[in-house]
Design an enzyme around this catalytic site. Structure first.
Site, PDB file in Angstrom:
ATOM      1  N   THR A  28      30.001  -7.849 -24.926  1.00 10.21           N
ATOM      2  CA  THR A  28      31.367  -7.410 -25.204  1.00 10.21           C
ATOM      3  C   THR A  28      31.271  -6.250 -26.190  1.00 10.21           C
ATOM      4  O   THR A  28      30.848  -6.450 -27.333  1.00 10.21           O
ATOM      5  CB  THR A  28      32.195  -8.542 -25.845  1.00 10.21           C
ATOM      6  OG1 THR A  28      32.175  -9.669 -24.978  1.00 10.21           O
ATOM      7  CG2 THR A  28      33.619  -8.091 -26.097  1.00 10.21           C
TER       8      THR A  28
ATOM      9  N   LYS B  52      38.294  -7.792 -21.142  1.00 11.28           N
ATOM     10  CA  LYS B  52      37.660  -8.742 -22.074  1.00 11.28           C
ATOM     11  C   LYS B  52      38.288  -8.652 -23.470  1.00 11.28           C
ATOM     12  O   LYS B  52      38.535  -9.668 -24.122  1.00 11.28           O
ATOM     13  CB  LYS B  52      36.161  -8.427 -22.125  1.00 11.28           C
ATOM     14  CG  LYS B  52      35.375  -9.227 -23.123  1.00 11.28           C
ATOM     15  CD  LYS B  52      35.336 -10.692 -22.786  1.00 11.28           C
ATOM     16  CE  LYS B  52      34.562 -11.464 -23.842  1.00 11.28           C
ATOM     17  NZ  LYS B  52      34.752 -12.910 -23.731  1.00 11.28           N
TER      18      LYS B  52
HETATM   19  P1  NAD Z   1      23.771 -13.710 -30.125  1.00  9.36           P
HETATM   20  O1  NAD Z   1      23.800 -12.971 -31.403  1.00  9.36           O
HETATM   21  O2  NAD Z   1      23.532 -15.191 -30.086  1.00  9.36           O
HETATM   22  O3  NAD Z   1      22.658 -13.046 -29.135  1.00  9.36           O
HETATM   23  C1  NAD Z   1      22.390 -11.675 -29.066  1.00  9.36           C
HETATM   24  C2  NAD Z   1      20.875 -11.492 -28.957  1.00  9.36           C
HETATM   25  O4  NAD Z   1      20.589 -10.093 -28.822  1.00  9.36           O
HETATM   26  C3  NAD Z   1      20.109 -11.987 -30.192  1.00  9.36           C
HETATM   27  O5  NAD Z   1      19.156 -12.970 -29.792  1.00  9.36           O
HETATM   28  C4  NAD Z   1      19.454 -10.718 -30.740  1.00  9.36           C
HETATM   29  O6  NAD Z   1      18.163 -10.954 -31.308  1.00  9.36           O
HETATM   30  C5  NAD Z   1      19.361  -9.860 -29.482  1.00  9.36           C
HETATM   31  N1  NAD Z   1      19.225  -8.435 -29.777  1.00  9.36           N
HETATM   32  C6  NAD Z   1      19.958  -7.667 -30.620  1.00  9.36           C
HETATM   33  N2  NAD Z   1      19.525  -6.395 -30.597  1.00  9.36           N
HETATM   34  C7  NAD Z   1      18.487  -6.364 -29.717  1.00  9.36           C
HETATM   35  C8  NAD Z   1      17.630  -5.335 -29.263  1.00  9.36           C
HETATM   36  N3  NAD Z   1      17.731  -4.086 -29.725  1.00  9.36           N
HETATM   37  N4  NAD Z   1      16.676  -5.658 -28.372  1.00  9.36           N
HETATM   38  C9  NAD Z   1      16.556  -6.920 -27.901  1.00  9.36           C
HETATM   39  N5  NAD Z   1      17.352  -7.951 -28.288  1.00  9.36           N
HETATM   40  C10 NAD Z   1      18.293  -7.653 -29.201  1.00  9.36           C
HETATM   41  O7  NAD Z   1      25.143 -13.348 -29.392  1.00  9.36           O
HETATM   42  P2  NAD Z   1      25.818 -14.119 -28.144  1.00  9.36           P
HETATM   43  O8  NAD Z   1      26.736 -15.161 -28.666  1.00  9.36           O
HETATM   44  O9  NAD Z   1      24.767 -14.453 -27.140  1.00  9.36           O
HETATM   45  O10 NAD Z   1      26.770 -12.954 -27.606  1.00  9.36           O
HETATM   46  C11 NAD Z   1      26.245 -11.843 -26.876  1.00  9.36           C
HETATM   47  C12 NAD Z   1      27.441 -11.024 -26.398  1.00  9.36           C
HETATM   48  O11 NAD Z   1      28.260 -11.831 -25.558  1.00  9.36           O
HETATM   49  C13 NAD Z   1      28.339 -10.524 -27.525  1.00  9.36           C
HETATM   50  O12 NAD Z   1      28.801  -9.238 -27.204  1.00  9.36           O
HETATM   51  C14 NAD Z   1      29.467 -11.541 -27.545  1.00  9.36           C
HETATM   52  O13 NAD Z   1      30.665 -10.994 -28.064  1.00  9.36           O
HETATM   53  C15 NAD Z   1      29.590 -11.884 -26.079  1.00  9.36           C
HETATM   54  N6  NAD Z   1      30.125 -13.217 -25.770  1.00  9.36           N
HETATM   55  C16 NAD Z   1      29.763 -14.307 -26.509  1.00  9.36           C
HETATM   56  C17 NAD Z   1      30.305 -15.553 -26.189  1.00  9.36           C
HETATM   57  C18 NAD Z   1      29.951 -16.800 -26.967  1.00  9.36           C
HETATM   58  O14 NAD Z   1      30.653 -17.830 -26.810  1.00  9.36           O
HETATM   59  N7  NAD Z   1      28.901 -16.800 -27.791  1.00  9.36           N
HETATM   60  C19 NAD Z   1      31.182 -15.678 -25.109  1.00  9.36           C
HETATM   61  C20 NAD Z   1      31.496 -14.554 -24.335  1.00  9.36           C
HETATM   62  C21 NAD Z   1      30.944 -13.313 -24.690  1.00  9.36           C
END
Ligand code: NAD
Length: 300
Positions: free
Chosen positions: A96, A171
Site C-alpha cells: 500500500t 486501497k
Molecule cells: P511488514 O513490515 O510486516 O513487512 C514488510 C517487509 O518488507 C519486512 O519484512 C521488511 O524487512 C521488508 N523490507 C523492507 N524494505 C525492504 C527492502 N528494501 N528489501 C527487501 N525487503 C524489505 O509489513 P506488512 O504488514 O507485511 O505490510 C506490507 C504492506 O502491505 C504495507 O504496505 C501494508 O500497508 C500493506 N498491508 C498490510 C496489511 C496487514 O494487515 N498487515 C493488510 C493489507 C495491506
C-alpha cells in the site's frame, strides 16, 4: 507451475507466499530481515540473498513492502528490480503506497519495457493466511488479466480498478474507512463494558446489527472475543500502528490534493499519532482502544 520472485516477506508477504507454494509454484523470496526469510523458508519459499537472485528468470515478481520509499528503492535502486529482471517478467506491487510513488513506478517500469500493475490488498494477515484477500488492480488490461492468474491462490476477490494507480486509490479510500470503523468499534466496546454489558453479549448484538463492520468482526479490540484479534496477544502487531498511520495519512494527503474535507479521518490519525508518540508504533493499530479505556501505560 510458475517461477515467482517475491520481495518483502513480513506479516503479509509471509503467509501470501505460503499460499503460492501450496499452489505448486516455485517462490524465490528476499527480505532484509533474516527472521522473515527463515519463517518463509519454513513454509517452502526458497530464500535468496538479493533482489537480483529473486527476480532472475521469474515469470512474475511481487513486492510487499511497507511504504512508497521502500517500493521505490526496491524497483528503482541500484541492483533493484528494473535493473535486474528480464523485461518479459510481469511486475506486481501489492504494497500500500502513495499514488505519486505508484505513478513513478508505473512510468519507470514502462520506460524500461516492463509490464507493471499496482495491486494492493485488503483482508489483513488472517485473509493472507486463508488465501482470501481482496486484490484491487490498476494498470493496462492485459497485464491486469495476466497478474490475476498468478494472484488467484492468494485471493478471495480480484477486482480490476482501471488505469494505472487506481488500485492504490481504492486501497487508500478503503483503509480510511477501515480505521474510522476501528476507532468507532474501540469507543463502542469500552462504552458498552462501562454500561455493564457483557463483552461477548455486546459483540453478538453489534455483529448482527447496524454497528457491524469488518473491524468489529476481525479486529475487535477486546481480548477473548474474536480469534483473529491482536487484543488476544497483548496487541502484538497484525497491522502496526505505524502502518495504519501511514495509510490514513495517504488518505489525508489525497484529501488535500482533491479539496475533500476528511474531518473524521483527521481525528483518527491523531489517535495513531498518540500511540506512535508514546513509543507504541510497532504495536497493533487496534491498541487505540487503550487510549479510550485509559490503560495505554500497560503496553509499554
Ligand atoms: P511488514 O513490515 O510486516 O513487512 C514488510 C517487509 O518488507 C519486512 O519484512 C521488511 O524487512 C521488508 N523490507 C523492507 N524494505 C525492504 C527492502 N528494501 N528489501 C527487501 N525487503 C524489505 O509489513 P506488512 O504488514 O507485511 O505490510 C506490507 C504492506 O502491505 C504495507 O504496505 C501494508 O500497508 C500493506 N498491508 C498490510 C496489511 C496487514 O494487515 N498487515 C493488510 C493489507 C495491506
Amino acid at each position: 507451475m510458475a517461477v515467482i520472485g517475491w520481495i518483502g516477506l513480513g506479516n503479509m508477504g509471509g503467509p501470501m507466499t505460503a499460499n503460492l507454494v501450496k499452489a505448486g509454484h516455485e517462490v524465490r523470496g528476499f527480505d532484509l530481515n533474516p527472521a522473515a526469510l527463515d519463517a518463509a523458508a519454513a513454509a517452502g519459499v526458497k530464500p535468496v540473498a538479493s533482489i537480483g537472485e529473486a527476480v532472475e528468470g521469474a515469470d512474475v515478481v511481487f513486492t510487499m513492502l511497507p511504504k512508497g520509499e521502500h517500493a521505490q528503492a526496491v524497483y528503482l535502486g541500484e541492483g533493484g528490480v528494473l535493473a535486474s529482471a528480464q523485461t518479459s517478467t510481469l511486475l506486481v506491487d501489492s504494497s500500500t503506497i502513495d499514488i505519486e510513488s505508484a505513478r513513478k513506478l508505473h512510468e519507470a517500469a514502462a520506460g524500461a519495457g516492463f509490464r507493471f500493475v499496482d495491486a494492493p490488498v485488503s483482508g489483513g494477515i488472517s485473509g493472507a493466511a486463508a488465501g482470501t484477500l481482496t486484490f484491487m488492480i490498476g494498470g493496462e488490461a492485459g497485464a491486469v488479466a495476466d497478474a490475476s492468474r498468478y494472484i488467484e491462490p492468494m485471493a478471495g476477490n480480484i477486482i480490476p480498478t482501471g488505469a494505472a494507480t487506481t488500485g492504490q486509490a481504492a486501497k487508500i479510500c478503503n483503509n480510511m474507512m477501515l480505521f474510522i470503523n476501528l476507532a468507532a468499534t474501540a469507543e463502542g466496546a469500552v462504552l458498552a463494558e462501562r454500561l455493564g454489558l457483557d463483552k461477548k453479549v455486546f459483540w453478538d448484538i453489534a455483529s448482527v446489527s447496524s454497528g457491524d463492520s469488518w473491524a468489529l468482526r476481525t479486529w475487535y479490540p477486546v481480548a477473548g472475543i474474536v480469534p483473529t484479534a491482536a487484543a488476544n496477544n497483548n496487541f502484538a502487531p497484525t497491522f502496526t500502528a505505524e502502518l495504519a498511520n501511514k495509510d490514513i495519512n495517504l488518505a489525508m494527503s489525497a484529501g488535500r490534493e482533491t479539496d475533500t474535507p476528511l474531518e473524521i479521518a483527521s481525528h483518527v490519525q491523531q489517535l495513531f499519532q498518540r500511540l506512535i508518540d508514546d513509543g507504541l508504533g510497532a504495536k497493533d493499530c487496534s491498541a487505540i482502544v487503550k487510549l479510550v479505556d485509559g490503560t495505554v501505560d500497560e503496553l509499554r
